[in-house]
Design a protein around this motif. Sequence first.
Motif, PDB file in Angstrom:
ATOM      1  N   THR A 415       0.849  -1.197   0.000  1.00  0.00           N
ATOM      2  CA  THR A 415       0.000   0.000   0.000  1.00  0.00           C
ATOM      3  C   THR A 415       0.875   1.234   0.000  1.00  0.00           C
ATOM      4  OG1 THR A 415      -1.759  -1.125   1.239  1.00  0.00           O
ATOM      5  CG2 THR A 415      -1.774   1.277   1.262  1.00  0.00           C
ATOM      6  N   SER A 416       0.552   2.178  -0.864  1.00  0.00           N
ATOM      7  CA  SER A 416       1.246   3.471  -0.877  1.00  0.00           C
ATOM      8  C   SER A 416       0.225   4.586  -0.746  1.00  0.00           C
ATOM      9  CB  SER A 416       2.057   3.642  -2.163  1.00  0.00           C
ATOM     10  OG  SER A 416       1.210   3.688  -3.291  1.00  0.00           O
ATOM     11  N   VAL A 417       0.565   5.597   0.049  1.00  0.00           N
ATOM     12  CA  VAL A 417      -0.307   6.746   0.274  1.00  0.00           C
ATOM     13  C   VAL A 417       0.498   8.009   0.005  1.00  0.00           C
ATOM     14  CG1 VAL A 417      -1.920   7.856   1.853  1.00  0.00           C
ATOM     15  CG2 VAL A 417      -1.415   5.415   2.116  1.00  0.00           C
ATOM     16  N   ASN A 429       4.557  19.726   3.341  1.00  0.00           N
ATOM     17  CA  ASN A 429       5.699  18.884   3.748  1.00  0.00           C
ATOM     18  C   ASN A 429       5.296  17.572   4.412  1.00  0.00           C
ATOM     19  OD1 ASN A 429       7.532  20.974   2.903  1.00  0.00           O
ATOM     20  ND2 ASN A 429       7.098  22.050   4.841  1.00  0.00           N
ATOM     21  N   LEU A 430       4.141  17.043   4.035  1.00  0.00           N
ATOM     22  CA  LEU A 430       3.747  15.746   4.555  1.00  0.00           C
ATOM     23  C   LEU A 430       4.442  14.639   3.761  1.00  0.00           C
ATOM     24  CD1 LEU A 430      -0.103  16.250   5.076  1.00  0.00           C
ATOM     25  CD2 LEU A 430       1.647  16.077   6.847  1.00  0.00           C
ATOM     26  N   PRO A 431       4.920  13.597   4.432  1.00  0.00           N
ATOM     27  CA  PRO A 431       5.650  12.537   3.726  1.00  0.00           C
ATOM     28  C   PRO A 431       4.704  11.526   3.082  1.00  0.00           C
ATOM     29  CG  PRO A 431       5.588  12.054   6.063  1.00  0.00           C
ATOM     30  CD  PRO A 431       4.911  13.389   5.900  1.00  0.00           C
ATOM     31  N   SER A 432       5.116  10.999   1.934  1.00  0.00           N
ATOM     32  CA  SER A 432       4.425   9.845   1.375  1.00  0.00           C
ATOM     33  C   SER A 432       4.806   8.617   2.193  1.00  0.00           C
ATOM     34  CB  SER A 432       4.813   9.643  -0.087  1.00  0.00           C
ATOM     35  OG  SER A 432       4.416  10.748  -0.872  1.00  0.00           O
ATOM     36  N   LEU A 470      -3.236   9.225   8.950  1.00  0.00           N
ATOM     37  CA  LEU A 470      -1.885   9.748   8.750  1.00  0.00           C
ATOM     38  C   LEU A 470      -1.841  11.268   8.714  1.00  0.00           C
ATOM     39  CD1 LEU A 470      -0.702   7.299   5.932  1.00  0.00           C
ATOM     40  CD2 LEU A 470       0.216   7.380   8.259  1.00  0.00           C
ATOM     41  N   TYR A 471      -2.772  11.897   7.985  1.00  0.00           N
ATOM     42  CA  TYR A 471      -2.584  13.298   7.589  1.00  0.00           C
ATOM     43  C   TYR A 471      -3.666  14.268   8.067  1.00  0.00           C
ATOM     44  CZ  TYR A 471       0.405  10.790   4.264  1.00  0.00           C
ATOM     45  OH  TYR A 471       1.331   9.966   3.683  1.00  0.00           O
ATOM     46  N   PRO A 487       1.614  11.242  10.867  1.00  0.00           N
ATOM     47  CA  PRO A 487       2.269  10.876   9.606  1.00  0.00           C
ATOM     48  C   PRO A 487       3.282   9.744   9.748  1.00  0.00           C
ATOM     49  CG  PRO A 487       2.252  13.266   9.907  1.00  0.00           C
ATOM     50  CD  PRO A 487       1.835  12.668  11.210  1.00  0.00           C
ATOM     51  N   GLN A 488       3.708   9.455  10.976  1.00  0.00           N
ATOM     52  CA  GLN A 488       4.691   8.384  11.200  1.00  0.00           C
ATOM     53  C   GLN A 488       4.037   7.101  11.723  1.00  0.00           C
ATOM     54  OE1 GLN A 488       7.651   9.032  10.037  1.00  0.00           O
ATOM     55  NE2 GLN A 488       6.991  11.141   9.642  1.00  0.00           N
TER      56      GLN A 488
END
Length: 691
Positions: A415-417, A429-432, A470-471, A487-488
């Motif tokens: 899974t990728s977000v 500046n939120l990480p994928s 996450l966000y 986010p982590q």
Amino acid sequence: MLAPLPLAVALTFSTLAAASVSVQAADAHDAPSQPTSTAAPAPAEVALPTTFVTGNPLGRAAADLTVPLTELDGKALALRRAGTLGETLDGLPGVSATSYGPNVSRPIIRGLDGDRIRVLQNGTAALDASSLSYDHAVAQDPLTIERVEIVRGPAALLYGGNAVGGVVNTLDNRIPRESITGISGATDVSYGGANRERAGAAQLEFGNGEFAFHVDGFARKSADLRIPGFARSAQQRALDDEGTAQPSGTLPNSQGQVSGAAIGASKTWANGYTGISYSGYDSDYGTVAEADTRIRLRQQRLALASEVRDLSGPITALKFDFGYTDYEHKEIENGQTGTTFKNHGYEGRIEAHHAKIGPLDGAVGVQFSQNTFSALGEEAFVPKSDTRNVALFALEEWAVSRAVKLSFGARIEHTSVKPTAGGNERFDNLPSRDFTPGSVSAGAVFALAPAWSVVLNTSYTERAPTFYELYANGPHLATGVWEIGNPQAALEKALSTDLSLRYAHGPNKASVGVFYSRFNNFIALNNTGRTIDEGDQRLPVYQYAGVPADLYGAEAEGRVRLWQRHGNLDLELRGDYTIGRNRETGEPLPRIAPLRLTAALAYGLGHWGARLEMVHATAQGRVPANDLTTGGYTTLGAALTYQFKAGGAQWLAYLKGENLTNQEVRLASSVLRDIAPQGGRSVRVGLRTTF
């Protein structure tokens, strides 16, 4: 637009499936189409063994499945059918509902909701925004459903980590799966209920034995909900400011309307089918937490499906399902659009049933999905996010003996977000994030005697956090808090076990079981103790964080024939109890349904049927700190049915009374339980016909 690659794969598979059996077309059978949910059964209807499609891709009867599974169809579905999916299923073993007023209600299974319960349509996701917020409706109407299958407990092996709590799969015949010769149809009309609902649906199916077609449409409209007393609970009224409005008798801003239609077609043959359908869904309803806010919702869905059976070689059957959804809803505040939510994407599944490998009978499969979610406006508490998932899974069964059947399997997914700020500085500046969750399961059915069996199922599940866990960062007005994501966040992990004793002999059936789920890093929305000013409000700040958690409990249901000389008299009993707690602090998890007990008498004589049902829910005092408790209640319901044939059609007329004792019912599982009770005493009449 449809993404070109998955659409090409879908069309290619459907074309190949049809071509691979074209030489068999001459042998296509001309059996009449299977009755849909709107078909009234004849009085002499014979119950046939049911094959479940949700709990096992091999197609098994309930007695052969290790997962706890409940199904609802036919007259039972007609008599339970309500305005929302959650309300329709509420009260089944282990199933409660979120209930954000009469127009919005999503199923909860064993205390888990949101992104831990997968709501599917014919085996694939029909995207909406219902898991994001309690005021967002599930974009499916019970009027269109032929059958519902509910998997209680982890179904992550087949449907991903987002099914760690269970699966609700609704089935319809919009893509005909069997040949149809001639013309058949059905209608369903009803009026009444505590919100004076007017509802109607119609469908038409026709074919020549090779090509089958389906058309349906539905509409419902309701007034404000009648309630037995004050909208706000006594506890809440004691906390309210002196000038707070205290409506009674009706629940303000609870009216709504829904409509939709679908067309579908398929080519059928002796050993399979391939087809396509297109459907639309529109809804306009008031949100009961905000007097001047309405939600206008639109969903369009394209579905493809195909199945080929009785193949020779290492693969004996292939099944394919694909759905693309375009969803949007607008929150209208005082006539102006405040926030617009959009969700569009696709999901597909390919399942292959392989020939036996030694003693093993099984299936392997691949699932893939992509969706883009965005929010624009005052309640944009999440950024635009793109989520992609691909998974491989396998399920194997071993009939060790007549008395012992084993099953085991595994799933691995990626899974990728990816978030996009879209000019909102809160989301800069939120990480994928990328995740690779895995799941394994093992189960066994032990036949103790012809009528008795013991079933054990154990699974380990990993779930990737969603984009909002996450966000999130902003005001969520539906819950009255400022939400902040993590986010982590890491994978959520759960070890779950079910143990049940089952009995089935003729009309007598029973099941009693216990369950336990131990979560590590259970992603919960926790009160930080801080507040933040938002306009003229001061909102408490809640943040997603992983905590250790346990959920456990018991479920039971049974049906026994008491009398069958002059008609049949059956006694039905069911009950469930769930406890959820933070293992670190010992504090209860929020919105857990209390102990619930149901007793019903069902009588049938010729064309007539009658049912009397009593439901008792105890008070819920196990609540988190600073949360309000919920009182218990006992409700009484009754139904009278008459089935007959006339004019070449089958008819079912029914009269149904709900909450006849006019109890104040507040669901502990509802976030609005202290300002929005369930409906009061009401009567509903309906008529269904098939031809």
